[in-house]
Design an enzyme around this catalytic site. Structure first.
Site, PDB file in Angstrom:
ATOM      1  N   ARG A   1       1.874   8.564   8.944  1.00  0.00           N
ATOM      2  CA  ARG A   1       1.583   9.966   8.613  1.00  0.00           C
ATOM      3  C   ARG A   1       0.336  10.482   9.310  1.00  0.00           C
ATOM      4  NH1 ARG A   1       4.229  12.143   3.526  1.00  0.00           N
ATOM      5  NH2 ARG A   1       5.820  10.573   3.144  1.00  0.00           N
TER       6      ARG A   1
ATOM      7  N   ASP B   1       0.776  -1.236   0.000  1.00  0.00           N
ATOM      8  CA  ASP B   1       0.000   0.000   0.000  1.00  0.00           C
ATOM      9  C   ASP B   1       0.810   1.290   0.000  1.00  0.00           C
ATOM     10  OD1 ASP B   1       1.126  -0.044   2.498  1.00  0.00           O
ATOM     11  OD2 ASP B   1      -0.709  -0.597   3.544  1.00  0.00           O
TER      12      ASP B   1
ATOM     13  N   HIS C   1      12.395   5.308  13.356  1.00  0.00           N
ATOM     14  CA  HIS C   1      12.267   5.391  11.893  1.00  0.00           C
ATOM     15  C   HIS C   1      13.078   6.578  11.365  1.00  0.00           C
ATOM     16  CE1 HIS C   1      10.144   5.901   8.033  1.00  0.00           C
ATOM     17  NE2 HIS C   1       9.613   4.697   8.221  1.00  0.00           N
TER      18      HIS C   1
ATOM     19  N   HIS D   1       5.434   5.561  13.199  1.00  0.00           N
ATOM     20  CA  HIS D   1       5.838   6.379  12.050  1.00  0.00           C
ATOM     21  C   HIS D   1       4.702   6.873  11.161  1.00  0.00           C
ATOM     22  CE1 HIS D   1       5.282   2.496  10.019  1.00  0.00           C
ATOM     23  NE2 HIS D   1       5.083   3.212   8.942  1.00  0.00           N
TER      24      HIS D   1
ATOM     25  N   GLU E   1      -0.306  -9.082  -0.835  1.00  0.00           N
ATOM     26  CA  GLU E   1      -0.974  -8.477   0.332  1.00  0.00           C
ATOM     27  C   GLU E   1      -2.183  -7.649  -0.129  1.00  0.00           C
ATOM     28  OE1 GLU E   1       0.455  -5.378   3.454  1.00  0.00           O
ATOM     29  OE2 GLU E   1       1.303  -7.276   4.157  1.00  0.00           O
TER      30      GLU E   1
ATOM     31  N   GLU F   1      -2.231   5.148   2.578  1.00  0.00           N
ATOM     32  CA  GLU F   1      -2.183   3.718   2.237  1.00  0.00           C
ATOM     33  C   GLU F   1      -3.548   3.124   1.851  1.00  0.00           C
ATOM     34  OE1 GLU F   1      -0.753   5.101   4.884  1.00  0.00           O
ATOM     35  OE2 GLU F   1       1.394   4.751   4.624  1.00  0.00           O
TER      36      GLU F   1
HETATM   37  C1  UD1 Z   1       6.521   4.912   3.961  1.00  0.00           C
HETATM   38  C2  UD1 Z   1       5.156   4.504   3.432  1.00  0.00           C
HETATM   39  C3  UD1 Z   1       4.341   3.848   4.526  1.00  0.00           C
HETATM   40  C4  UD1 Z   1       5.104   2.720   5.200  1.00  0.00           C
HETATM   41  C5  UD1 Z   1       6.461   3.224   5.659  1.00  0.00           C
HETATM   42  C6  UD1 Z   1       7.243   2.060   6.192  1.00  0.00           C
HETATM   43  C7  UD1 Z   1       4.201   5.947   1.676  1.00  0.00           C
HETATM   44  C8  UD1 Z   1       3.483   7.186   1.373  1.00  0.00           C
HETATM   45  N1  UD1 Z   1       4.447   5.694   2.976  1.00  0.00           N
HETATM   46  O1  UD1 Z   1       6.317   5.923   4.937  1.00  0.00           O
HETATM   47  O2  UD1 Z   1       3.151   3.311   3.950  1.00  0.00           O
HETATM   48  O3  UD1 Z   1       4.363   2.277   6.313  1.00  0.00           O
HETATM   49  O4  UD1 Z   1       7.162   3.797   4.542  1.00  0.00           O
HETATM   50  O5  UD1 Z   1       8.349   2.467   6.914  1.00  0.00           O
HETATM   51  O6  UD1 Z   1       4.548   5.219   0.788  1.00  0.00           O
HETATM   52  N2  UD1 Z   1      14.112   8.331   5.142  1.00  0.00           N
HETATM   53  C9  UD1 Z   1      15.478   8.253   5.097  1.00  0.00           C
HETATM   54  N3  UD1 Z   1      16.047   7.025   4.842  1.00  0.00           N
HETATM   55  C10 UD1 Z   1      15.325   5.897   4.681  1.00  0.00           C
HETATM   56  C11 UD1 Z   1      13.922   5.989   4.760  1.00  0.00           C
HETATM   57  C12 UD1 Z   1      13.329   7.218   4.970  1.00  0.00           C
HETATM   58  O7  UD1 Z   1      16.181   9.234   5.236  1.00  0.00           O
HETATM   59  O8  UD1 Z   1      15.896   4.834   4.485  1.00  0.00           O
HETATM   60  C13 UD1 Z   1      13.491   9.642   5.401  1.00  0.00           C
HETATM   61  C14 UD1 Z   1      13.547  10.596   4.199  1.00  0.00           C
HETATM   62  O9  UD1 Z   1      13.733  11.899   4.654  1.00  0.00           O
HETATM   63  C15 UD1 Z   1      12.133  10.462   3.619  1.00  0.00           C
HETATM   64  C16 UD1 Z   1      11.314  10.292   4.889  1.00  0.00           C
HETATM   65  O10 UD1 Z   1      12.106   9.463   5.715  1.00  0.00           O
HETATM   66  O11 UD1 Z   1      11.781  11.591   2.863  1.00  0.00           O
HETATM   67  C17 UD1 Z   1       9.938   9.683   4.739  1.00  0.00           C
HETATM   68  O12 UD1 Z   1       9.945   8.537   3.925  1.00  0.00           O
HETATM   69  P1  UD1 Z   1       8.607   8.158   3.080  1.00  0.00           P
HETATM   70  O13 UD1 Z   1       8.859   6.932   2.303  1.00  0.00           O
HETATM   71  O14 UD1 Z   1       8.152   9.360   2.344  1.00  0.00           O
HETATM   72  O15 UD1 Z   1       7.501   7.930   4.183  1.00  0.00           O
HETATM   73  P2  UD1 Z   1       7.427   6.943   5.394  1.00  0.00           P
HETATM   74  O16 UD1 Z   1       6.811   7.686   6.484  1.00  0.00           O
HETATM   75  O17 UD1 Z   1       8.717   6.264   5.584  1.00  0.00           O
HETATM   76  N1  UDP Z   2      11.511  -3.335  11.181  1.00  0.00           N
HETATM   77  C1  UDP Z   2      12.901  -3.490  11.129  1.00  0.00           C
HETATM   78  N2  UDP Z   2      13.678  -2.630  11.840  1.00  0.00           N
HETATM   79  C2  UDP Z   2      13.173  -1.640  12.616  1.00  0.00           C
HETATM   80  C3  UDP Z   2      11.758  -1.481  12.641  1.00  0.00           C
HETATM   81  C4  UDP Z   2      10.972  -2.345  11.906  1.00  0.00           C
HETATM   82  O1  UDP Z   2      13.403  -4.390  10.476  1.00  0.00           O
HETATM   83  O2  UDP Z   2      13.946  -0.902  13.230  1.00  0.00           O
HETATM   84  C5  UDP Z   2      10.678  -4.274  10.414  1.00  0.00           C
HETATM   85  C6  UDP Z   2       9.550  -4.923  11.169  1.00  0.00           C
HETATM   86  O3  UDP Z   2       9.979  -6.089  11.840  1.00  0.00           O
HETATM   87  C7  UDP Z   2       8.577  -5.227  10.049  1.00  0.00           C
HETATM   88  C8  UDP Z   2       8.744  -4.042   9.125  1.00  0.00           C
HETATM   89  O4  UDP Z   2      10.027  -3.508   9.418  1.00  0.00           O
HETATM   90  O5  UDP Z   2       8.959  -6.382   9.347  1.00  0.00           O
HETATM   91  C9  UDP Z   2       7.667  -3.023   9.373  1.00  0.00           C
HETATM   92  O6  UDP Z   2       7.989  -1.865   8.706  1.00  0.00           O
HETATM   93  P1  UDP Z   2       7.392  -0.450   9.081  1.00  0.00           P
HETATM   94  O7  UDP Z   2       6.914  -0.457  10.480  1.00  0.00           O
HETATM   95  O8  UDP Z   2       8.420   0.544   8.675  1.00  0.00           O
HETATM   96  O9  UDP Z   2       6.186  -0.284   8.069  1.00  0.00           O
HETATM   97  P2  UDP Z   2       4.671  -0.804   8.036  1.00  0.00           P
HETATM   98  O10 UDP Z   2       4.655  -2.264   8.300  1.00  0.00           O
HETATM   99  O11 UDP Z   2       3.905  -0.030   9.066  1.00  0.00           O
HETATM  100  O12 UDP Z   2       4.216  -0.437   6.679  1.00  0.00           O
END
Ligand code: UD1
Ligand code: UDP
Length: 382
Positions: free
Chosen positions: A212, A98, A243, A210, A120, A134
């Site tokens: 939004r 999603d 995160h 984490h 999924e 999502e």
């Molecule tokens: C995204 C997904 C969310 C999912 C989550 C899992 C969307 C809109 N959201 O949210 O569904 O639950 O990932 O974790 O697709 N960043 C880093 N390094 C990384 C990852 C993120 O620096 O490895 C920072 C960056 O500044 C980035 C921000 O995190 O811009 C947000 O990342 P983004 O993918 O936009 O949204 P998430 O909240 O991570």
């Molecule tokens: N996870 C991880 N390291 C962390 C936090 C989460 O490997 O520090 C794993 C967790 O076990 C799960 C997945 O990341 O498998 C969940 O991801 P996240 O919570 O970022 O996203 P969501 O599932 O809410 O989309």
């Protein structure tokens, strides 16, 4: 006969963890060429998963920017996907779940008239803004997909209600396949903080947060409630791998930094995270994936959200919604930390989300769809 070119597209940490065992299962099938296209919507957190599962991308769109917006992610993915499809010439594209990567991956496949398998599929809250974005991503991908790999019977029922009748498979969730490969009773942590925790005498509370839709007041409430819980329970060690989202990091730093018995640590590699979960007392989270993993490991979960698209473990009694109000979070966690009977009622392993063979069912379904096998895989039953 020419091999089927099946391209898995993913970009965030949870998609990567849940697609990793599938990419490998597809590679093990002689009829299939398993291709891997990462958008790198998450850069560091994706790379960590690729390392843990020894995956190599055939194509890397490298789209991440700091504090990226939904529009940037979607547009950069779409543009990058044109080139990836041109380069890898897939017969089918698989997307997961999603995220914005999921939506853009499916939309791009549609523009190129390539069939889409949705891994999924069928999760719903039916609230357009929660989880945001999502819930809408899932619904939009449903309109595009040709094959629907539903983790549970309940997910399939959601799709049937929306008039989707063809291409439905109940497979279990691939996250349970991933867990089977990471959790070990003799696992030794590589992270210092995790090695130094007193697992025998302390109650380890594992936290993630984490989403939004929790930005703003809800996230502040969550953080302050966590601080209170750690302060009031001397036998607790609260471990919170934060995160990488700057918004989340700012909040965690502001409200939790320096609090007693609170360990703010860097995101953990998936194998460290899964094995930590296996040793925790309680999980508190707004994550989707943790709601699926913890029940399989017999760990109670408090979900810091107002709703969940994963009602199966709630029905099984191992997950409870505690909402995002400060008082509710403190009260419900204190109950589980202090009332042994209440804790024991929730602490039992259940497997509503899978039996560890989801990827095999998905690979079988793909071969069946392309006429390379006569056998439609049997559905997963919890
Ligand atoms: C995204 C997904 C969310 C999912 C989550 C899992 C969307 C809109 N959201 O949210 O569904 O639950 O990932 O974790 O697709 N960043 C880093 N390094 C990384 C990852 C993120 O620096 O490895 C920072 C960056 O500044 C980035 C921000 O995190 O811009 C947000 O990342 P983004 O993918 O936009 O949204 P998430 O909240 O991570
Ligand atoms: N996870 C991880 N390291 C962390 C936090 C989460 O490997 O520090 C794993 C967790 O076990 C799960 C997945 O990341 O498998 C969940 O991801 P996240 O919570 O970022 O996203 P969501 O599932 O809410 O989309």
């Amino acid at each position: 006969m020419k091999k089927l070119r099946i391209m898995s597209v993913f970009g965030t940490r949870p998609e990567a963890i849940k697609m990793a065992p599938l990419v490998k299962e597809l590679a093990a099938r002689e009829e299939i060429e398993s291709l891997c296209c990462v958008t790198a919507q998450h850069r560091q957190m994706l790379d960590s998963v690729m390392d843990v599962f020894s995956l190599k991308a055939d194509c890397d769109l490298d789209i991440m920017t700091p504090r990226q917006t939904l529009s940037t992610i979607t547009s950069k993915c779409l543009l990058g996907m044109d080139a990836a499809i041109e380069q890898l010439q897939p017969d089918m594209i698989l997307v997961h779940g999603d995220t914005s990567t999921t939506f853009a991956g499916a939309l791009s496949a549609f523009y190129h008239k390539i069939p889409v398998g949705h891994v999924e599929a069928g999760l719903r809250t039916n609230d357009k803004y929660s989880p945001f974005p999502e819930e809408m991503n899932r619904k939009l991908v449903t309109q595009i997909a040709d094959l629907f790999f539903c983790p549970t019977e309940n997910n399939r029922a959601n799709l049937l209600r929306e008039g989707i009748h063809d291409g439905l498979f109940v497979t279990g969730n691939t996250v349970i396949d991933a867990l089977k490969t990471t959790v070990r009773s003799d696992y030794a942590f590589a992270t210092d903080t995790l090695n130094e925790l007193d697992y025998a005498h302390k109650k380890i509370v594992l936290v993630t947060c984490h989403r939004r839709e929790n930005y703003g007041e809800p996230m502040k409430n969550i953080m302050l409630a966590l601080r209170r819980i750690a302060q009031d329970n001397e036998d607790v060690e609260l471990v919170y791998p934060v995160h990488m989202s700057p918004y989340v990091r700012d909040n965690a730093q502001e409200y939790l930094s320096g609090a007693p018995r609170v360990h703010l640590i860097e995101p953990l590699p998936a194998n460290e995270m899964h094995n930590l979960m296996a040793r925790t007392y309680l999980v508190m989270t707004d994550s989707g994936g943790l709601q699926e993993e913890a029940p399989a490991l017999g760990k109670p979960v408090l979900v810091m959200r107002r709703e969940t698209e994963r009602p199966e473990a709630v029905a099984a009694g191992t997950v409870k919604l505690c909402g995002v109000a400060y008082d509710d979070i403190v009260r419900m966690s204190n109950e589980l930390l202090r009332d042994e009977a209440a804790y024991a009622k929730m602490a039992h392993a259940v497997n509503p989300y899978g039996d560890g063979f989801a990827c095999a069912r998905i690979a079988d379904a793909i071969l069946w769809y392309f006429g390379r096998s006569d056998t439609r895989p049997a559905d997963f039953h919890a």
